[in-house]
Design an enzyme around this catalytic site. Structure first.
Site, PDB file in Angstrom:
ATOM      1  N   ASP A  46      -1.478  -6.153  38.967  1.00  0.00           N
ATOM      2  CA  ASP A  46      -1.603  -7.532  38.463  1.00  0.00           C
ATOM      3  C   ASP A  46      -0.278  -8.041  37.890  1.00  0.00           C
ATOM      4  O   ASP A  46      -0.121  -9.248  37.663  1.00  0.00           O
ATOM      5  CB  ASP A  46      -2.711  -7.627  37.394  1.00  0.00           C
ATOM      6  N   GLU A  47       0.688  -7.122  37.682  1.00  0.00           N
ATOM      7  CA  GLU A  47       1.941  -7.531  37.033  1.00  0.00           C
ATOM      8  C   GLU A  47       2.767  -8.464  37.916  1.00  0.00           C
ATOM      9  O   GLU A  47       3.675  -9.142  37.427  1.00  0.00           O
ATOM     10  CB  GLU A  47       2.739  -6.301  36.597  1.00  0.00           C
ATOM     11  N   TYR A  95      10.142  -3.582  37.911  1.00  0.00           N
ATOM     12  CA  TYR A  95       8.961  -2.954  38.518  1.00  0.00           C
ATOM     13  C   TYR A  95       8.093  -3.986  39.212  1.00  0.00           C
ATOM     14  O   TYR A  95       7.775  -3.864  40.408  1.00  0.00           O
ATOM     15  CB  TYR A  95       8.137  -2.205  37.445  1.00  0.00           C
ATOM     16  N   LYS A 151       7.201  -4.563  43.249  1.00  0.00           N
ATOM     17  CA  LYS A 151       5.830  -4.546  43.794  1.00  0.00           C
ATOM     18  C   LYS A 151       5.530  -5.881  44.482  1.00  0.00           C
ATOM     19  O   LYS A 151       4.864  -5.921  45.517  1.00  0.00           O
ATOM     20  CB  LYS A 151       4.807  -4.278  42.682  1.00  0.00           C
TER      21      LYS A 151
END
Ligand code: NAD
Ligand code: TYD
Length: 373
Positions: free
Chosen positions: A133-134, A158, A162
């Site tokens: 969800d980040e 990060y 993703k």
């Protein structure tokens, strides 16, 4: 059989154990065993012929192609990644290499393999990409949780890596027709969680009598999901998710970090009281905040519920208690992962935040009373 990448890590190993606990369909588990990969997680499968472990790097497209040709899986479930935000701040290169280039290499190998399949095999093949969800960035307190239509706004190396991988997966479906599925899940917790992440770090530090570091004001909100529920959701998506779709997965468990830490301390006070009967809460210590720290994540999990009937089985209370019990019962696993490399990381991450912050600034009892109220 299915091919899993990153199956020696936290979620991947839970997934492999869970999969083989429910099905006789074999798993080829491809992992290059970074600091986060741990074959002890899979010790119960040592003599199980349904599990084939292969030490290989997903960035090695030729090796991935050879594995696909040899094992002929009907699906790939792609977990392998660098996964820790703080490490991505200290050293983003490894995140670009594995999360972006590695996903690209794997997609290329998958595309070559899938294109050459017979029509019947081609139509059932799936590439399931496990994401976070980040990628959606940070929510304000009043915004609705992230739906699948939310615009991407990654804030850390990060989450940016993703997000890049998610876009590549999307493009491989759109351009080449590769039958992909993407899941974006909230923060997981549970057994085999490497103690660099908040929940296991707090449990192991508490038991060791060490400070429990809270970044900034501790009011950052995460949506927590028990890892077994994430594994069940991935199984549902793999079985019945419509090709090309994205599914957000979450536990409807928004919690501020400080509340999570208080809960962990309270469970430990109950299950493993300290000899002097003081609370583990006394070890809570504020440290310097994470740069660019996202304030709030929350998942709108209605799509997966309506489309596939998945809902989490664990509440936060039941899952977190199980998790503490697992760490108490598996102290040798904890001792084993706290190797020299782990200690080096702890030194690097927390000394950067100021030794004085770690040594002092323990929350006062009046702070604790108002914060837990
Ligand atoms: P983890 O760091 O515990 O495990 C990652 C695994 O991938 C390790 O076993 C590691 O050895 C392996 N790996 C790393 N680089 C590799 C490479 N180049 N080739 C082969 N293997 C490699 O991560 P995790 O927490 O289990 O997360 C798994 C996946 O789920 C990741 O893609 C992550 O982005 C995603 N995710 C995690 C969470 C969470 O809360 N942990 C939440 C949502 C999504
Ligand atoms: P983490 O488990 O690293 O997951 P993520 O950054 O992917 O959400 O951290 C969860 C939250 O806990 C995050 O807001 C950062 C915070 N945190 C601390 O306050 N102290 C710590 O020592 C760690 C590792 C994290």
């Amino acid at each position: 059989m299915i091919l899993v990448t990153g199956g020696a890590g936290f979620i991947g190993s839970n997934f492999v154990l869970d999969w083989l606990g429910q099905s006789d369909e074999g798993v080829v588990n491809v992992d290059n065993l970074t600091y986060a990969g741990n074959l002890h997680n899979l010790a119960s499968l040592r003599d199980d012929p349904r599990h084939v472990f292969v030490k290989a790097d997903i960035c090695d497209s030729a090796a991935m192609a050879a594995l696909l040709a040899r094992h002929r899986p009907r699906a790939i479930v792609h977990f392998a990644a660098e996964s820790h935000v703080d490490r991505s701040i200290h050293g983003p290169a490894a995140f670009i290499q594995t999360n972006v280039n590695g996903t690209f290499s794997l997609l290329e190998a998958a595309r070559g393999y899938w294109s050459a399949l017979e029509a019947a095999d081609k139509s059932v093949f799936r590439f399931l990409h496990v994401s976070t969800d980040e990628v959606y960035g940070s929510l304000t307190p009043d915004e609705p949780p992230f739906a699948e239509t939310r615009q991407y706004a990654p804030n850390s190396p990060y989450s940016a890596s993703k997000a890049a991988a998610d876009h590549l997966v999307r493009a491989y479906h759109h351009t080449y027709g590769l039958p992909t599925l993407t899941t974006n899940c909230s923060n997981n917790y549970g057994p085999y969680h490497f103690p660099e992440k908040l929940i296991p770090l707090i449990i192991v530090n508490a038991l060791a009598g060490k400070p429990l570091p809270i970044y900034g004001d501790g009011q950052q909100v995460r949506d927590w999901l028990y890892v077994g529920d994430h594994c069940a959701a991935i199984r549902c998506v793999l079985a019945d998710g419509a090709v090309g779709e994205v599914f957000n997965i979450g536990g409807w468990n928004e919690k501020a970090n400080l509340d999570v830490v208080h809960t962990l301390c309270d469970i430990l006070d109950d299950l493993r009281p300290k000899p002097d009967c003081s609370s583990y809460r006394a070890q809570i210590t504020r440290v310097q905040d994470r740069p660019g720290h996202d304030r709030r994540y929350a998942i709108d999990a209605r799509k997966i519920e309506h489309a596939l009937g998945w809902t989490p089985a664990e509440t936060f209370d039941s899952g977190i208690r199980k998790t503490v019990q697992w760490y108490l019962a598996n102290q040798p696993w904890v001792a084993d992962v706290q190797s020299g490399d782990y200690l080096k990381w702890v030194e690097q991450n927390y000394s950067d935040r100021g030794a004085t912050a770690l040594a002092g600034a323990v929350l006062t009892s009046s702070n604790q009373a108002s914060e837990s109220a």
